[in-house]
Design an enzyme around this catalytic site. Structure first.
Site, PDB file in Angstrom:
ATOM      1  N   MET A  58      30.808 -74.882   6.766  1.00  0.00           N
ATOM      2  CA  MET A  58      30.354 -76.244   6.470  1.00  0.00           C
ATOM      3  C   MET A  58      29.056 -76.532   7.203  1.00  0.00           C
ATOM      4  O   MET A  58      28.538 -75.704   7.943  1.00  0.00           O
ATOM      5  CB  MET A  58      31.452 -77.234   6.826  1.00  0.00           C
ATOM      6  CG  MET A  58      32.606 -77.142   5.825  1.00  0.00           C
ATOM      7  SD  MET A  58      33.970 -78.187   6.291  1.00  0.00           S
ATOM      8  CE  MET A  58      34.402 -77.527   7.866  1.00  0.00           C
ATOM      9  N   HIS A 113      28.026 -63.234  12.156  1.00  0.00           N
ATOM     10  CA  HIS A 113      28.864 -63.620  11.028  1.00  0.00           C
ATOM     11  C   HIS A 113      29.673 -62.431  10.497  1.00  0.00           C
ATOM     12  O   HIS A 113      30.888 -62.508  10.320  1.00  0.00           O
ATOM     13  CB  HIS A 113      27.981 -64.195   9.915  1.00  0.00           C
ATOM     14  CG  HIS A 113      28.752 -64.599   8.701  1.00  0.00           C
ATOM     15  ND1 HIS A 113      28.952 -63.747   7.629  1.00  0.00           N
ATOM     16  CD2 HIS A 113      29.414 -65.744   8.408  1.00  0.00           C
ATOM     17  CE1 HIS A 113      29.684 -64.361   6.722  1.00  0.00           C
ATOM     18  NE2 HIS A 113      29.970 -65.584   7.167  1.00  0.00           N
ATOM     19  N   TYR A 128      68.699 -58.116   6.036  1.00  0.00           N
ATOM     20  CA  TYR A 128      67.539 -57.264   6.306  1.00  0.00           C
ATOM     21  C   TYR A 128      66.474 -57.427   5.235  1.00  0.00           C
ATOM     22  O   TYR A 128      66.754 -57.926   4.146  1.00  0.00           O
ATOM     23  CB  TYR A 128      67.947 -55.785   6.418  1.00  0.00           C
ATOM     24  CG  TYR A 128      68.396 -55.173   5.100  1.00  0.00           C
ATOM     25  CD1 TYR A 128      67.482 -54.566   4.250  1.00  0.00           C
ATOM     26  CD2 TYR A 128      69.732 -55.207   4.717  1.00  0.00           C
ATOM     27  CE1 TYR A 128      67.890 -54.033   3.036  1.00  0.00           C
ATOM     28  CE2 TYR A 128      70.141 -54.676   3.505  1.00  0.00           C
ATOM     29  CZ  TYR A 128      69.219 -54.092   2.670  1.00  0.00           C
ATOM     30  OH  TYR A 128      69.604 -53.571   1.467  1.00  0.00           O
ATOM     31  N   ARG A 167      63.700 -44.790  -4.578  1.00  0.00           N
ATOM     32  CA  ARG A 167      63.598 -44.730  -6.048  1.00  0.00           C
ATOM     33  C   ARG A 167      63.740 -43.285  -6.499  1.00  0.00           C
ATOM     34  O   ARG A 167      62.980 -42.428  -6.029  1.00  0.00           O
ATOM     35  CB  ARG A 167      62.240 -45.269  -6.503  1.00  0.00           C
ATOM     36  CG  ARG A 167      62.111 -46.777  -6.451  1.00  0.00           C
ATOM     37  CD  ARG A 167      60.659 -47.173  -6.613  1.00  0.00           C
ATOM     38  NE  ARG A 167      59.956 -46.799  -5.388  1.00  0.00           N
ATOM     39  CZ  ARG A 167      59.350 -47.649  -4.568  1.00  0.00           C
ATOM     40  NH1 ARG A 167      59.323 -48.914  -4.850  1.00  0.00           N
ATOM     41  NH2 ARG A 167      58.760 -47.226  -3.473  1.00  0.00           N
ATOM     42  N   CYS A 203      64.387 -55.839  -1.315  1.00  0.00           N
ATOM     43  CA  CYS A 203      63.596 -54.618  -1.362  1.00  0.00           C
ATOM     44  C   CYS A 203      62.389 -54.750  -2.272  1.00  0.00           C
ATOM     45  O   CYS A 203      61.729 -53.774  -2.585  1.00  0.00           O
ATOM     46  CB  CYS A 203      64.451 -53.425  -1.776  1.00  0.00           C
ATOM     47  SG  CYS A 203      65.092 -53.553  -3.449  1.00  0.00           S
ATOM     48  N   GLY A 236      30.810 -71.331  10.056  1.00  0.00           N
ATOM     49  CA  GLY A 236      29.625 -71.301   9.202  1.00  0.00           C
ATOM     50  C   GLY A 236      29.845 -71.792   7.797  1.00  0.00           C
ATOM     51  O   GLY A 236      28.950 -71.709   6.961  1.00  0.00           O
ATOM     52  N   ARG A 255      37.515 -73.182  21.832  1.00  0.00           N
ATOM     53  CA  ARG A 255      38.664 -73.075  20.923  1.00  0.00           C
ATOM     54  C   ARG A 255      39.374 -71.767  21.249  1.00  0.00           C
ATOM     55  O   ARG A 255      38.822 -70.925  21.974  1.00  0.00           O
ATOM     56  CB  ARG A 255      38.203 -73.079  19.459  1.00  0.00           C
ATOM     57  CG  ARG A 255      37.267 -71.938  19.160  1.00  0.00           C
ATOM     58  CD  ARG A 255      36.642 -72.050  17.791  1.00  0.00           C
ATOM     59  NE  ARG A 255      35.633 -71.001  17.669  1.00  0.00           N
ATOM     60  CZ  ARG A 255      34.734 -70.914  16.707  1.00  0.00           C
ATOM     61  NH1 ARG A 255      34.693 -71.824  15.771  1.00  0.00           N
ATOM     62  NH2 ARG A 255      33.870 -69.929  16.675  1.00  0.00           N
ATOM     63  N   ARG A 308      28.128 -82.379  13.500  1.00  0.00           N
ATOM     64  CA  ARG A 308      28.772 -81.097  13.184  1.00  0.00           C
ATOM     65  C   ARG A 308      30.121 -81.314  12.521  1.00  0.00           C
ATOM     66  O   ARG A 308      30.865 -82.215  12.894  1.00  0.00           O
ATOM     67  CB  ARG A 308      29.043 -80.300  14.473  1.00  0.00           C
ATOM     68  CG  ARG A 308      27.831 -79.773  15.176  1.00  0.00           C
ATOM     69  CD  ARG A 308      28.284 -79.106  16.481  1.00  0.00           C
ATOM     70  NE  ARG A 308      27.197 -78.999  17.448  1.00  0.00           N
ATOM     71  CZ  ARG A 308      26.503 -77.874  17.650  1.00  0.00           C
ATOM     72  NH1 ARG A 308      26.786 -76.800  16.963  1.00  0.00           N
ATOM     73  NH2 ARG A 308      25.546 -77.857  18.535  1.00  0.00           N
ATOM     74  N   GLY A 340      65.866 -57.525  -5.723  1.00  0.00           N
ATOM     75  CA  GLY A 340      64.658 -56.886  -6.247  1.00  0.00           C
ATOM     76  C   GLY A 340      63.743 -58.000  -6.712  1.00  0.00           C
ATOM     77  O   GLY A 340      63.742 -58.374  -7.874  1.00  0.00           O
ATOM     78  N   THR A 341      62.976 -58.531  -5.772  1.00  0.00           N
ATOM     79  CA  THR A 341      62.229 -59.758  -6.085  1.00  0.00           C
ATOM     80  C   THR A 341      61.017 -59.499  -6.972  1.00  0.00           C
ATOM     81  O   THR A 341      60.457 -60.446  -7.507  1.00  0.00           O
ATOM     82  CB  THR A 341      61.820 -60.487  -4.799  1.00  0.00           C
ATOM     83  OG1 THR A 341      61.276 -59.538  -3.880  1.00  0.00           O
ATOM     84  CG2 THR A 341      63.024 -61.157  -4.172  1.00  0.00           C
ATOM     85  N   SER A 390      70.920 -56.108  -2.962  1.00  0.00           N
ATOM     86  CA  SER A 390      69.526 -55.998  -2.547  1.00  0.00           C
ATOM     87  C   SER A 390      68.691 -56.749  -3.578  1.00  0.00           C
ATOM     88  O   SER A 390      68.696 -56.406  -4.758  1.00  0.00           O
ATOM     89  CB  SER A 390      69.111 -54.530  -2.484  1.00  0.00           C
ATOM     90  OG  SER A 390      67.766 -54.438  -2.080  1.00  0.00           O
ATOM     91  N   LYS A 400      37.267 -78.746  16.664  1.00  0.00           N
ATOM     92  CA  LYS A 400      36.132 -78.929  17.571  1.00  0.00           C
ATOM     93  C   LYS A 400      36.243 -80.251  18.328  1.00  0.00           C
ATOM     94  O   LYS A 400      36.116 -80.297  19.564  1.00  0.00           O
ATOM     95  CB  LYS A 400      34.822 -78.872  16.765  1.00  0.00           C
ATOM     96  CG  LYS A 400      33.575 -78.821  17.641  1.00  0.00           C
ATOM     97  CD  LYS A 400      32.288 -79.081  16.840  1.00  0.00           C
ATOM     98  CE  LYS A 400      31.961 -78.010  15.829  1.00  0.00           C
ATOM     99  NZ  LYS A 400      31.064 -76.962  16.386  1.00  0.00           N
TER     100      LYS A 400
END
Lengths: 888, 888
Positions: free
Chosen positions: A103, A458, A862, A564, A842, A101, A342, A92, A776-777, A774, A23
């Protein structure tokens, strides 16, 4: 001279957001552009951070404020609390990013029993002065002195006092109260405050200012703000700036007004001014949805000159910001003042349209257009809509405040919404209007329906940000919160009844409506095509069926990164796999294996067909065998009961015992870390052999039919290179056999998942036997942290996030410090021995924008994600490429 | 000229073991020292490796053999298969390391129907010639042509033929058979061979030689050899050399003899010649334990000159090898020939005594002494012995062939031993004599008892190597294998009855004898004290009780690296912890927590007392809570049965249901990765707070009593630095409170276990909050591999080891490539931010010599292992330091 903590609006610009807050920086920017802004100054975020840490102003701040106040008073020719010509200011909050809204704000500061008289004299409007005083006392009491009032719901002391005086005076409207009524009300308000806070209401305006500044600083750490920051991942140490600005009044009569507007339509992105205003009102009246507003297009009817000036300011702002802006303005006695600007929040659809239009208008480049799309937000375009073919009666309409459709049970408050959601129910939050205290309820709901408030209310703003469907200002909605019921268009609805809402059109339906998945079209496609030009990462999808594969392809997937196969063993196929598992030898399982081979071949033909010409990565059987079997505990209970009843023959009992023993022998203490993945393939080779054969037979069938199948066979859960070595060799033997049988051959690749720490640590060895990796996380995150996802998400992860032991849920956003280190190591080691290695991801992280950015840094080829996340991933990948370019 | 594959004995030396095998290199060494060795040549291990891989000789080998054979014939003045003066040779295997009896040997090669006549003429002893021929045909048929015979047990074709001819001739002893009887026997043997192998027995000695060499090469991969290699971790690609040596005969009459000996006592290490000989016999008769041998000390009575020469050769060998040597010799017509020497195998006690003595004799240095102890073997000194106070009757005595005492059920064959051991029973293998085919049974047994054979018999040699108690040559043992019973000293014993044996003294007892744990004394202490001078790594112990701690200290532990507190919650304390777990609030649990605090304080006082002045690392509660609760499935079955019976009141049922629900809520899908360790400490802080308080109160109590408690508090399962940050802060607060209450303070350290990959990967962050790291390599191995130890050891680990997918069990020997990489990373990162960080290991690997060597490389400060492994670890640590020094 120490740190400078206070800046006049003339001293800053919009680049200084970190220091001055959004602001403050934007007020400074407008001031610099010669746009009319009421004078004032900004206290920096650094001062707030100091205050938060030390509970006191930093040294020198008090003096600085005092000096800047003096100069403001000089400039305005008025003095705070002056008995002749008092200066009124607003105080403000304003953080780096907008937290609407969340704060606190204090308006009309500087009034006391003396200055209110002066204000009355100066303006010649005693009632206005007294009303301003009334509002100030109420707001200050609430915000600074902690007296609960309107908008907090817990107590309504001030509102009750207003109601009481109206009754005494025999009037029904606030506006019917006279100046002396309002003076009396101020007295009663102060009494309430004294009683509630055990303090006198401060009469010294400088004390008022000091307390207000501290209250705004303090509001940075109130519960709402903390919740909001958590939701939007805003660091706690950014702090908020405080803007002290001379007041202008939109409530000084019919030549005054106040409004908020967007320079383009925030819902659709169309190039029309969009917003609301109110004659003779203060800004909060517009935002709070208390009075019904006029659309901004009507302003030229009421105040043509002001409307023209506003139009030209909006033009200037778009030129300057090269984006859609959100503004707040006040007209005081016919003079236009800008109170805020803004970059405007918008729906995903609007974001896309505005970006595409602005490229067309020559305002921005394609790269800038792609760069400013929030990929997470796009998800809302991928939300369901009412099925066109469905039959339903629209019982009511409201404003189409946030797009997408939702079906759920009606709830009337946020706590109920949250508790029902936790027990797995879909809910629609139905409210008069939402307040910042409803944030958790909105998060928990599928959609929001309100009876009041407009598109800038809001509920509307927050729902759009969350990508939740929202219908606002539904006039025919009447809520009886106490009795837990409402009427919608005259129909009675009680809590728990199902309704459907469509935030794209504003329609409300009683009962469920079937929903359809969206398609990607128009501006979305344009932006995606630009993203595709920019991005370096491939975007693939995880899909297990021909249907999913087809959808993924529609969304732009360039391959299947994870198919899968275990899902293909459920349903009516489960008895077959159960027999195979329980067979004593390969011979015993022979027929069932043959049946499964047939079935699997058909599965794969369908997927190769859907993805013709694109790579399809098929993962061989992964889960522990007991997942295909009945629950051992259930069997044990059943057996015990059967014995107890004595109805079964000894032979039946023995059979049950034998079956139970078989199933028990598969039970593992920690199945995640047990006999699964390639370990199965080595221990029971026949399943893998069958699958490899089915894949290759399917591919050759497609080739014979003129198709172009691209086969990638993926071996899961490798932790030792020898596992892959052995299984690759066995697979190649089977493949060669199939080639020989069919008299033809095709290219194929064999690779592995890197989903265990040891695989990443020894990736150089593993890569010698892999055409691709690949990551696998999901599993890699489980083993790297030692977190069983099934267990911890319910048990301690919420606590960890709450206590900030973890900043993010590592199953949603890839943990760069730990898991990410292993990923990078895996990529580097793998490529060190196999430079042609293709590397992807993946896990679910493949669809998470921040994780995609990491994948780009880590040099992956990828990402693969769920079909619906593919468009999101395409944008995120392009942004990652832009970031990388910017860095280099 | 290509690779040289054949070396004359004159061409090599003892450094060339890798190429010539141990036997070949040592024959060459002796030849070089001028010691009488029958001439011959060695075919290299490289030739064997080539043969194993290609199934054929390497190019040129055939020529080379031919040339070396020519030159051997020239040197000896005899020709292979010559009709006048035939050369006989032996063909023996010889790998880099001794693998006694595991591979094949052919003796007397070169005999056929012609040359046997010539041999008879040359020696003037027709019976000897015919007997040699008979032995050769039998051995060649068995070894080369695959006809089963004596010693294999499956068939006894040749033995039966001997029995038959003895019956026909009316004689009872082999030696009563005449030359012509033996000739007849040769004919029958050839007939058996023709029938069994469908091939003619080869008469061409060059063909015999060629086939024998190939058979020895092939025996490198026979089952026994492969099993042995697995047991002793010998790589498969070492291969064996083949030694072709001209024969000498110990069976040429009373002036001939054969024997084996050690230059010192292989059981005790005493400086006396040790071994056995037989007059008029071939070497195999001594080793196989077929005839009862004479002790080597008697040789001077029978052949004083030979005995003198042998003594001087043994002297020379010890001088040269600077170690105890094992020799094989033959006396032919009064001439001594050495057939083999090597470093002798010995018991751990002998190894220590010899090492200490040789330092005293100035033969070797202390470092060499420490360096040559096999730390794994020391374990046998730490085996139990008969309790001196126990009452038992010694029913028989045999030779004290391998020290240590054992109690177990009698079994008469190796397969039974293995199957009973697998079902959890302790067994003693009772045999006439063991053969290499009994290896798996010996592994499975607690101890071995034989009726035949001496201290150099198969059972004795192998048992000593394994560190198993063994009593040999127990004359009063009579076995009836078929009826599964025996008598020992006249007492009847059937399979499954319990006996006790003491391999240190040779005593045999019927029934169980209580055993006592050994102490470290004498030579062991001397070597350990040298090791302590050399080593850099500290050696600590894992101990949970004051008794364990005291024992660890006796064994030389310099601290407690891991004191697990969860064991302290079992037994009669379990109900208390159960009530705490089920309590709804901290208040409800208050009394029970107070009780537990009292108990824990006493536990800790005892341990601090036992370890006064040494660090005690106490790990806070680690396991998942459900481990303290009854099994949920059991409860579920119980409830179902109770309902079925209808005997419980509805209230009782409800109570049971409620309890079950409580227990069920603690069940996790993968408890290893669930709510345990520090996650418990964060979720339910009161247990950790209680433990920290108990530790500190105990320490202050010890301090008040004049003790010197060294407190190390260890927080388990950290994966995120914030976990440690939070728990350290909470702990410090409690500690400060205790200090304040007691008015005194002490030093203490707070550290963490590094047992999850992420902890190692982010060790730099974690180290900021840790005074020490202790690598918990058990869990780290589980998560790095994704192996649940409970599940995989039964399911696929044996297969993985068999198929060589894994070389070692990673839970026994630290996986250097994967887990080790994380350990190194953890050490380096940790010290990068906290240079004072103390780093140790407390997984089971802390007692494994190869893993200790890795810990030394990785720069750890200490290893912590079970009390009994402490001496082993001290030696291993010293050897690691020596290796490090040698490398630098």
């Amino acid at each position: 001279m120490g740190i400078k903590y206070v800046y006049d609006f003339g001293e800053g610009n919009r680049e200084m957001k970190n220091l001055l807050g959004g602001k403050g920086a934007n007020l400074a920017e407008m001031t610099g552009l010669g746009i009319p802004v009421p004078s004032g100054f900004t206290i920096t975020t650094e001062a707030c951070v100091y205050f938060s840490e030390n509970g006191a102003y930093p040294p020198g701040l008090e003096d600085e404020i005092s000096k800047h106040l003096d100069s403001l008073e000089r400039e305005m020719g008025k003095k705070l609390g002056d008995a002749d010509d008092p200066l009124l200011v607003s105080v403000r909050s304003g953080a780096r990013v907008s937290m609407p809204g969340m704060m606190d704000t204090v308006l009309n500061l500087g009034l006391n029993d003396e200055s209110v008289e002066a204000l009355a004299r100066q303006t010649g409007d005693e009632r206005f002065a007294c009303d301003s005083y009334r509002r100030f006392v109420q707001m200050f009491s609430e915000v600074v002195m902690g007296v609960e009032g309107e908008g907090r719901q817990e107590g309504k002391l001030f509102e009750n006092a207003i109601s009481a005086i109206k009754e005494e005076k025999g009037v029904t409207m606030d506006t019917e109260l006279s100046a002396s009524d309002l003076k009396e009300l101020v007295g009663r308000f102060k009494e309430i405050t004294r009683k509630e806070s055990s303090r006198e209401f401060p009469t010294d305006p400088k004390e008022q200012l000091d307390l207000s500044i501290k209250a705004v600083f303090g509001s940075w750490n109130n519960k709402r703000a903390v919740d909001y920051r958590k939701l939007y991942k805003i660091p706690a140490d950014w702090g908020t700036a405080v803007n002290v600005q001379s007041m202008v009044f939109g409530n000084k009569g019919e030549s005054s007004a106040t409004g908020v507007a967007f320079t383009r339509d925030a819902a659709t992105g169309e190039r029309v001014r969009y917003g609301d205003f109110l004659i003779n009102a203060q800004g909060e009246d517009v935002v709070a949805g208390v009075r019904n507003t006029e659309p901004i297009s009507k302003l030229s009817d009421e105040m043509p000159e002001v409307a023209g000036e506003l139009e030209s300011i909006m033009e200037t702002l778009e030129e300057q910001y090269k984006d859609m802006c959100d503004i707040e303005f006040t007209v005081e006695d016919g003079t236009l003042w800008m109170l805020q600007t803004r970059i405007g929040k918008r729906t995903a659809a609007a974001a896309l349209k505005i970006a595409v239009d602005m490229v067309g208008e020559g305002l921005i480049t394609k790269e800038e257009a792609v760069g400013r799309i929030d990929p997470d937000q796009l998800d809302q375009l991928l939300h369901p809509q009412f099925d066109d073919g469905a039959e339903y009666e629209v019982v009511a309409r409201g404003m189409n405040a946030s797009p997408g459709a939702a079906v759920g049970k009606v709830v009337f408050d946020s706590n109920t919404a949250e508790s029902k959601e936790e027990s797995g129910e879909d809910v629609i939050l139905v409210r008069w209007e939402t307040t910042p205290d409803d944030l958790h309820g909105m998060v928990a709901s599928r959609g929001i329906l309100t009876s009041h408030g407009g598109k800038t209310s809001h509920a509307a703003v927050v729902a759009r940000g969350m990508g939740k469907p929202c219908v606002c200002g539904c006039d025919s909605l009447r809520i009886d919160e106490e009795d837990r019921r409402c009427t919608i268009g005259g129909h009675k609805v009680k809590e728990g009844d199902v309704i459907s809402i469509d935030g794209t059109t504003g329609r409300v339906v009683i009962g469920p409506v079937s929903l359809v998945e969206p398609e990607v079209t128009g501006d979305f496609d344009t932006v995606l095509s630009w993203a595709d030009e920019i991005r370096e990462l491939g975007v693939w999808a995880n899909a297990d069926t021909p249907e999913d594969a087809a959808r993924a392809r529609e969304f732009g997937a360039e391959g299947i990164g994870l198919c899968r196969t275990e899902h293909m063993f459920l349903g009516d196929r489960q008895p077959i796999i159960q027999r195979i598992i329980l067979a004593e030898s390969t011979e015993d399982a022979g027929d069932d294996l043959a049946t499964l081979l047939e079935i699997q071949r058909k599965d794969f033909v369908g997927i190769f067909e859907a993805m013709d010409g694109l790579p399809v990565t098929i993962r061989l059987l992964d889960p522990p065998l007991h997942e295909f079997m009945p629950d051992a505990t259930d069997l044990e209970v059943e057996l015990a009961v059967a014995k107890e009843r004595g109805e079964c023959s000894p032979e039946e009992i023995e059979e049950k015992e034998c079956y139970l023993e078989n199933v028990m022998s598969m039970v593992e203490a920690n199945p995640m870390l047990g006999l699964r993945g390639c370990r199965l393939g080595i221990t029971f080779p026949e399943e893998y052999h069958m699958q490899v054969r089915a894949i290759m037979e399917a591919a050759l069938e497609r080739k014979a039919a003129g198709g172009d199948p691209r086969v990638e066979i993926m071996i899961p859960l490798v932790s030792i290179y020898t596992e892959l070595e052995v299984l690759r060799e066995e697979s190649e033997q089977i493949i060669e056999q199939v080639f020989k049988e069919k008299g033809t051959r095709i290219d194929y690749h064999i690779g592995t998942m890197i989903e265990l720490p040891r695989a990443a640590l020894t990736a150089d060895e593993i890569a010698k036997y892999a055409d691709f990796f690949s990551f696998g996380t999901n599993d890699l995150t489980q083993t790297t942290f030692g977190f069983s996802r099934d267990d911890i998400e319910a048990k301690f992860l919420p606590l960890y996030l709450r206590r900030k032991i973890l900043v993010d849920n590592p199953f949603e956003t890839l943990d760069v410090e730990g898991v990410g280190k292993l990923v990078k190591m895996g990529v580097e080691l793998g490529r060190s021995t196999n430079p042609d290695l293709k590397v992807g991801i993946c896990g679910e992280h493949g669809g998470d924008p921040r994780s995609i950015s990491f994948c780009s840094d880590a040099g992956l080829d990828y990402v693969s994600c769920s079909p619906f996340r593919v468009p999101v991933a395409r944008i995120a990948a392009a942004q990652a490429a832009l970031e990388k370019k910017a860095k280099s």
